[in-house]
Design a protein around this motif. Structure first.
Motif, PDB file in Angstrom:
ATOM      1  N   GLY A 148       0.815  -1.212   0.000  1.00 45.96           N
ATOM      2  CA  GLY A 148       0.000   0.000   0.000  1.00 45.96           C
ATOM      3  C   GLY A 148       0.845   1.258   0.000  1.00 45.96           C
ATOM      4  N   ILE A 149       1.970   1.237   0.735  1.00 45.69           N
ATOM      5  CA  ILE A 149       2.875   2.384   0.729  1.00 45.69           C
ATOM      6  C   ILE A 149       3.419   2.613  -0.679  1.00 45.69           C
ATOM      7  CG2 ILE A 149       5.096   3.246   1.574  1.00 45.69           C
ATOM      8  CD1 ILE A 149       4.490   1.823   4.214  1.00 45.69           C
ATOM      9  N   GLY A 150       3.687   1.526  -1.405  1.00 44.25           N
ATOM     10  CA  GLY A 150       4.143   1.655  -2.786  1.00 44.25           C
ATOM     11  C   GLY A 150       3.128   2.391  -3.642  1.00 44.25           C
ATOM     12  N   PHE A 151       1.850   2.078  -3.456  1.00 41.99           N
ATOM     13  CA  PHE A 151       0.794   2.822  -4.158  1.00 41.99           C
ATOM     14  C   PHE A 151       0.870   4.312  -3.798  1.00 41.99           C
ATOM     15  CE2 PHE A 151      -1.332  -1.300  -4.770  1.00 41.99           C
ATOM     16  CZ  PHE A 151      -1.855  -1.134  -6.047  1.00 41.99           C
ATOM     17  N   CYS A 152       1.046   4.601  -2.508  1.00 47.83           N
ATOM     18  CA  CYS A 152       1.028   5.989  -2.040  1.00 47.83           C
ATOM     19  C   CYS A 152       2.206   6.787  -2.578  1.00 47.83           C
ATOM     20  CB  CYS A 152       1.048   6.018  -0.514  1.00 47.83           C
ATOM     21  SG  CYS A 152      -0.442   5.343   0.263  1.00 47.83           S
ATOM     22  N   VAL A 153       3.380   6.160  -2.655  1.00 45.83           N
ATOM     23  CA  VAL A 153       4.568   6.871  -3.127  1.00 45.83           C
ATOM     24  C   VAL A 153       4.352   7.382  -4.547  1.00 45.83           C
ATOM     25  CG1 VAL A 153       6.971   6.562  -3.824  1.00 45.83           C
ATOM     26  CG2 VAL A 153       6.205   5.711  -1.606  1.00 45.83           C
ATOM     27  N   ILE A 154       3.848   6.531  -5.422  1.00 48.26           N
ATOM     28  CA  ILE A 154       3.619   6.947  -6.808  1.00 48.26           C
ATOM     29  C   ILE A 154       2.474   7.948  -6.892  1.00 48.26           C
ATOM     30  CG2 ILE A 154       2.826   6.146  -9.066  1.00 48.26           C
ATOM     31  CD1 ILE A 154       4.405   3.629  -8.684  1.00 48.26           C
TER      32      ILE A 154
ATOM     33  N   SER B 267       2.755  11.774  -8.425  1.00 46.93           N
ATOM     34  CA  SER B 267       2.222  11.985  -9.772  1.00 46.93           C
ATOM     35  C   SER B 267       0.702  12.003  -9.878  1.00 46.93           C
ATOM     36  CB  SER B 267       2.749  10.878 -10.697  1.00 46.93           C
ATOM     37  OG  SER B 267       2.271   9.611 -10.270  1.00 46.93           O
ATOM     38  N   GLY B 268       0.013  11.523  -8.840  1.00 41.04           N
ATOM     39  CA  GLY B 268      -1.430  11.390  -8.941  1.00 41.04           C
ATOM     40  C   GLY B 268      -1.862  10.152  -9.701  1.00 41.04           C
ATOM     41  N   ILE B 269      -0.909   9.254  -9.992  1.00 34.52           N
ATOM     42  CA  ILE B 269      -1.188   8.037 -10.753  1.00 34.52           C
ATOM     43  C   ILE B 269      -1.395   6.867  -9.799  1.00 34.52           C
ATOM     44  CG2 ILE B 269      -0.225   6.375 -12.407  1.00 34.52           C
ATOM     45  CD1 ILE B 269       1.367   8.705 -13.608  1.00 34.52           C
TER      46      ILE B 269
ATOM     47  N   ALA C  47      -5.570  -1.626   1.342  1.00 32.54           N
ATOM     48  CA  ALA C  47      -4.868  -1.087   2.506  1.00 32.54           C
ATOM     49  C   ALA C  47      -4.642   0.415   2.358  1.00 32.54           C
ATOM     50  CB  ALA C  47      -3.540  -1.813   2.692  1.00 32.54           C
ATOM     51  N   ALA C  48      -4.257   0.853   1.153  1.00 35.29           N
ATOM     52  CA  ALA C  48      -4.019   2.274   0.916  1.00 35.29           C
ATOM     53  C   ALA C  48      -5.305   3.083   1.072  1.00 35.29           C
ATOM     54  CB  ALA C  48      -3.425   2.476  -0.476  1.00 35.29           C
ATOM     55  N   ILE C  49      -6.414   2.554   0.586  1.00 34.24           N
ATOM     56  CA  ILE C  49      -7.691   3.259   0.706  1.00 34.24           C
ATOM     57  C   ILE C  49      -8.137   3.319   2.163  1.00 34.24           C
ATOM     58  CG2 ILE C  49     -10.147   3.137   0.157  1.00 34.24           C
ATOM     59  CD1 ILE C  49      -9.414   2.096  -2.566  1.00 34.24           C
ATOM     60  N   VAL C  50      -8.022   2.195   2.860  1.00 32.99           N
ATOM     61  CA  VAL C  50      -8.441   2.144   4.264  1.00 32.99           C
ATOM     62  C   VAL C  50      -7.615   3.116   5.101  1.00 32.99           C
ATOM     63  CG1 VAL C  50      -8.483   0.677   6.329  1.00 32.99           C
ATOM     64  CG2 VAL C  50      -9.346  -0.201   4.159  1.00 32.99           C
ATOM     65  N   GLY C  51      -6.329   3.236   4.808  1.00 36.12           N
ATOM     66  CA  GLY C  51      -5.477   4.132   5.571  1.00 36.12           C
ATOM     67  C   GLY C  51      -5.627   5.592   5.208  1.00 36.12           C
TER      68      GLY C  51
ATOM     69  N   PRO D 208       1.285   7.228   3.592  1.00 40.27           N
ATOM     70  CA  PRO D 208       2.040   5.977   3.763  1.00 40.27           C
ATOM     71  C   PRO D 208       1.812   5.291   5.109  1.00 40.27           C
ATOM     72  CG  PRO D 208       3.416   7.640   2.725  1.00 40.27           C
ATOM     73  CD  PRO D 208       2.168   8.331   3.146  1.00 40.27           C
ATOM     74  N   LEU D 209       1.849   6.060   6.197  1.00 40.03           N
ATOM     75  CA  LEU D 209       1.639   5.458   7.507  1.00 40.03           C
ATOM     76  C   LEU D 209       0.225   4.907   7.629  1.00 40.03           C
ATOM     77  CD1 LEU D 209       2.876   4.820  10.241  1.00 40.03           C
ATOM     78  CD2 LEU D 209       2.110   7.066  11.057  1.00 40.03           C
ATOM     79  N   GLY D 210      -0.729   5.608   7.051  1.00 37.99           N
ATOM     80  CA  GLY D 210      -2.103   5.123   7.048  1.00 37.99           C
ATOM     81  C   GLY D 210      -2.243   3.842   6.255  1.00 37.99           C
ATOM     82  N   ALA D 211      -1.514   3.748   5.131  1.00 39.62           N
ATOM     83  CA  ALA D 211      -1.559   2.525   4.328  1.00 39.62           C
ATOM     84  C   ALA D 211      -1.034   1.339   5.110  1.00 39.62           C
ATOM     85  CB  ALA D 211      -0.747   2.718   3.050  1.00 39.62           C
ATOM     86  N   PHE D 212       0.020   1.566   5.905  1.00 41.47           N
ATOM     87  CA  PHE D 212       0.563   0.474   6.714  1.00 41.47           C
ATOM     88  C   PHE D 212      -0.445   0.050   7.783  1.00 41.47           C
ATOM     89  CE2 PHE D 212       3.276  -1.378  10.033  1.00 41.47           C
ATOM     90  CZ  PHE D 212       3.932  -2.336   9.276  1.00 41.47           C
ATOM     91  N   ALA D 213      -1.059   1.024   8.428  1.00 37.38           N
ATOM     92  CA  ALA D 213      -2.086   0.706   9.428  1.00 37.38           C
ATOM     93  C   ALA D 213      -3.268  -0.006   8.772  1.00 37.38           C
ATOM     94  CB  ALA D 213      -2.548   1.981  10.127  1.00 37.38           C
ATOM     95  N   GLY D 214      -3.651   0.441   7.570  1.00 37.22           N
ATOM     96  CA  GLY D 214      -4.734  -0.220   6.856  1.00 37.22           C
ATOM     97  C   GLY D 214      -4.387  -1.646   6.494  1.00 37.22           C
ATOM     98  N   GLY D 215      -3.123  -1.888   6.152  1.00 39.53           N
ATOM     99  CA  GLY D 215      -2.689  -3.248   5.847  1.00 39.53           C
ATOM    100  C   GLY D 215      -2.791  -4.159   7.059  1.00 39.53           C
TER     101      GLY D 215
END
Length: 290
Positions: free
Chosen positions: A23-29, A33-35, A231-235, A240-247
């Protein structure tokens, strides 16, 4: 029953940490870039598959093979950005087109891996081959400790990178306002390529960490990508920290669903959590309440 429940929760935390890294990987991009990159699952698959290939074909030890795999996968992330994303970016393509392009890239990588490596599942040896630790009746494997420990180190490293380095601050500036960042002399295109490299490396690390606990194969990328996306959406998408918590939340929910309802309800639990957050708190765990 309580011991089984506690053991299941512990297992869910381990798997959830992997979802969080993806999920953090999703957030970084997305932040750069908004992608939304739906080829993220391919990076997870390649991490495990390349590490196994380097170990078995070249006979190199696991740590060396893992480092090489992360470097190669990071380079593949840059290649994906240059070949697939950059032309669409320059044309001003819509988000929908970007998502379809990354999905197509995911399928292409899967087929190429199938041709090159076959369809047989692979696994990696555990990082520390010792008996599990016994604490209050719980069996804590050393691989679980590796997963959690490496995840914490990665998150801390990312936080330090984005807060203390010029490159990290430049990436944050691009996430806030790309046009303003470009006017300040920041190479936005270079930040985009770096974001894909960093995201791919995160996916590779996740794949290497999880493969000793379960098999990997050419077709495991999509399930991991979906879980990481949830996970990224839930966080709170982009946090990034939210994505980890969501995961972690997602992994524990799936583990409990398996205990109480059966393995067939594992994905039902994940999608139920996604719908719940979309309806009740669409900004996610760490997003502002509405």
């Amino acid at each position: 029953m309580l011991d089984l429940l506690a053991q299941s929760i512990l297992s869910g935390v381990g798997v959830g940490a992997i979802y969080g890294l993806i999920g953090i990987g999703f957030c970084v991009i997305y932040n750069a870039s908004g992608i939304v990159n739906f080829a993220q699952g391919a990076f997870v698959m390649l991490g495990g598959m390349l590490t196994h290939a380097v170990m078995t074909k070249l006979g190199w030890p696991l740590p060396v093979a893992a480092v090489i795999a992360v470097i190669v996968v990071a380079a593949s992330g840059v290649l994906l950005e240059r070949i697939v994303v950059r032309p669409l970016w320059n044309r001003g393509s819509t988000m929908f087109v970007m998502i379809l392009a990354t999905l197509a890239a995911q399928i292409v990588v899967e087929r190429m891996t199938l041709i090159a490596a076959g369809d047989q599942p692979r696994s990696l040896p555990v990082f520390t081959d010792l008996a599990p630790l016994r604490i209050f009746g719980l069996a804590i494997s050393f691989q679980f400790l590796w997963i959690v420990g490496c995840s914490v180190v990665v998150i801390a490293g990312l936080a330090l990178f984005f807060s203390s380095t010029k490159t990290g601050k430049a990436m944050r500036a691009c996430s806030i306002n790309r046009d303003a960042a470009a006017l300040q002399g920041i190479r936005v295109s270079r930040m985009l390529a770096l974001a894909f490299a960093l995201s791919a490396a995160l996916g590779a690390v996740a794949g290497i960490l999880i493969t000793p606990t379960q098999y990997t194969a050419f077709n495991v990328g999509v399930p991991f990508a979906i879980s990481g996306f949830i996970a990224a959406i839930v966080g709170g998408f982009g946090r990034p920290l939210g994505a980890f918590a969501g995961g972690i939340l997602l992994g524990v929910a799936q583990a409990l669903a398996i205990v109480f309802l059966g393995s067939a309800f594992k994905n039902v639990a994940a999608l139920s959590i996604l719908l719940l957050f979309l309806f009740v708190r669409p900004t996610g765990l760490l997003g502002p309440a509405k």
